[in-house]
Structures are given as structure tokens and as C-alpha cells.
Design a protein around this motif. Structure first.
Motif, short mmCIF file in Angstrom:
data_model
loop_
_atom_site.label_atom_id
_atom_site.label_comp_id
_atom_site.label_asym_id
_atom_site.label_seq_id
_atom_site.Cartn_x
_atom_site.Cartn_y
_atom_site.Cartn_z
N ALA A 7 0.92 -1.32 -0.08
CA ALA A 7 -0.13 -0.07 0.00
C ALA A 7 0.82 1.10 0.09
CB ALA A 7 -0.70 -0.02 1.29
N ALA A 8 1.99 1.26 0.63
CA ALA A 8 2.92 2.41 1.00
C ALA A 8 3.47 2.69 -0.48
CB ALA A 8 4.06 2.21 1.78
N LYS A 26 5.63 18.95 -6.74
CA LYS A 26 7.05 18.75 -6.03
C LYS A 26 6.75 18.67 -4.51
CE LYS A 26 10.73 18.90 -9.39
NZ LYS A 26 12.00 19.13 -10.01
N ALA A 27 6.36 19.53 -4.07
CA ALA A 27 6.38 19.49 -2.60
C ALA A 27 5.53 18.56 -2.07
CB ALA A 27 5.93 20.96 -2.28
N VAL A 32 4.07 13.25 0.49
CA VAL A 32 3.60 12.12 0.66
C VAL A 32 4.58 10.98 0.70
CG1 VAL A 32 2.14 10.54 -0.94
CG2 VAL A 32 1.46 12.59 -0.44
N CYS A 33 5.62 11.13 -0.22
CA CYS A 33 6.57 10.08 0.04
C CYS A 33 7.32 10.03 1.55
CB CYS A 33 7.71 10.11 -0.95
SG CYS A 33 7.00 9.65 -2.66
N LEU A 34 7.44 11.02 2.06
CA LEU A 34 8.20 11.25 3.57
C LEU A 34 7.16 10.53 4.38
CD1 LEU A 34 10.44 12.34 5.20
CD2 LEU A 34 9.33 14.49 5.76
N ILE A 35 5.96 10.78 4.20
CA ILE A 35 4.93 10.26 5.32
C ILE A 35 4.82 8.77 5.02
CG2 ILE A 35 2.48 10.18 5.82
CD1 ILE A 35 2.52 13.27 5.23
N VAL A 41 8.63 2.63 8.18
CA VAL A 41 9.68 2.45 9.30
C VAL A 41 9.02 2.19 10.68
CG1 VAL A 41 11.24 3.71 10.78
CG2 VAL A 41 11.58 3.98 8.21
N VAL A 42 7.80 2.74 10.82
CA VAL A 42 7.08 2.61 12.16
C VAL A 42 6.52 0.99 12.15
CG1 VAL A 42 4.99 2.90 13.46
CG2 VAL A 42 6.36 4.95 12.64
#
Length: 67
Positions: A7-8, A26-27, A32-35, A41-42
């Protein structure tokens, strides 16, 4: 883990499609990719600690199964 990472991955790809088409997104795509990376990771950390807990319940410190 497979389904959450899948899903990610879909979310990350969907976030970059507008970035490739329109420069002003771009922002948004980066956010979205950072989140999605943070969520991955979590999830990995939760799975690692859950696995360690289950292993400690079932095995002793020498690796032998508990009775």
C-alpha cells in the motif's frame, strides 16, 4: 507487512505521477513519500518488537524452547 508495504508503494508511486507531469506538485509528492516512508519504518519497528516479544515468551536465553 507485505500488504502495508504494498500500500505504501502504491501511495508513493501515485504521489510521483503528478510530480512527473506538473512541476508545481513537487512539494506534495515529497511530503507524501516522506509520510509513507515514515509509516513503513514504524510498521517495521512494531513488527520487530512484536517478534522479539514472542520469541522471548517461547524460548529461553539459550535458545531452548520453554516448557
Amino acid at each position: 507487512m507485505f500488504f502495508s508495504n504494498l500500500a505504501a508503494l502504491v501511495l508513493s508511486i501515485a504521489a510521483f505521477v503528478p510530480v512527473l507531469i506538473v512541476e508545481r506538485f513537487k512539494a506534495f509528492g515529497a511530503s507524501v513519500c516522506l509520510i509513507s516512508t515514515a509509516v513503513q519504518v514504524v510498521v517495521v519497528l512494531v513488527v520487530i518488537f512484536a517478534t522479539e516479544g514472542m520469541l522471548k515468551k517461547r524460548f529461553d536465553k539459550n535458545g531452548d524452547p520453554k516448557q
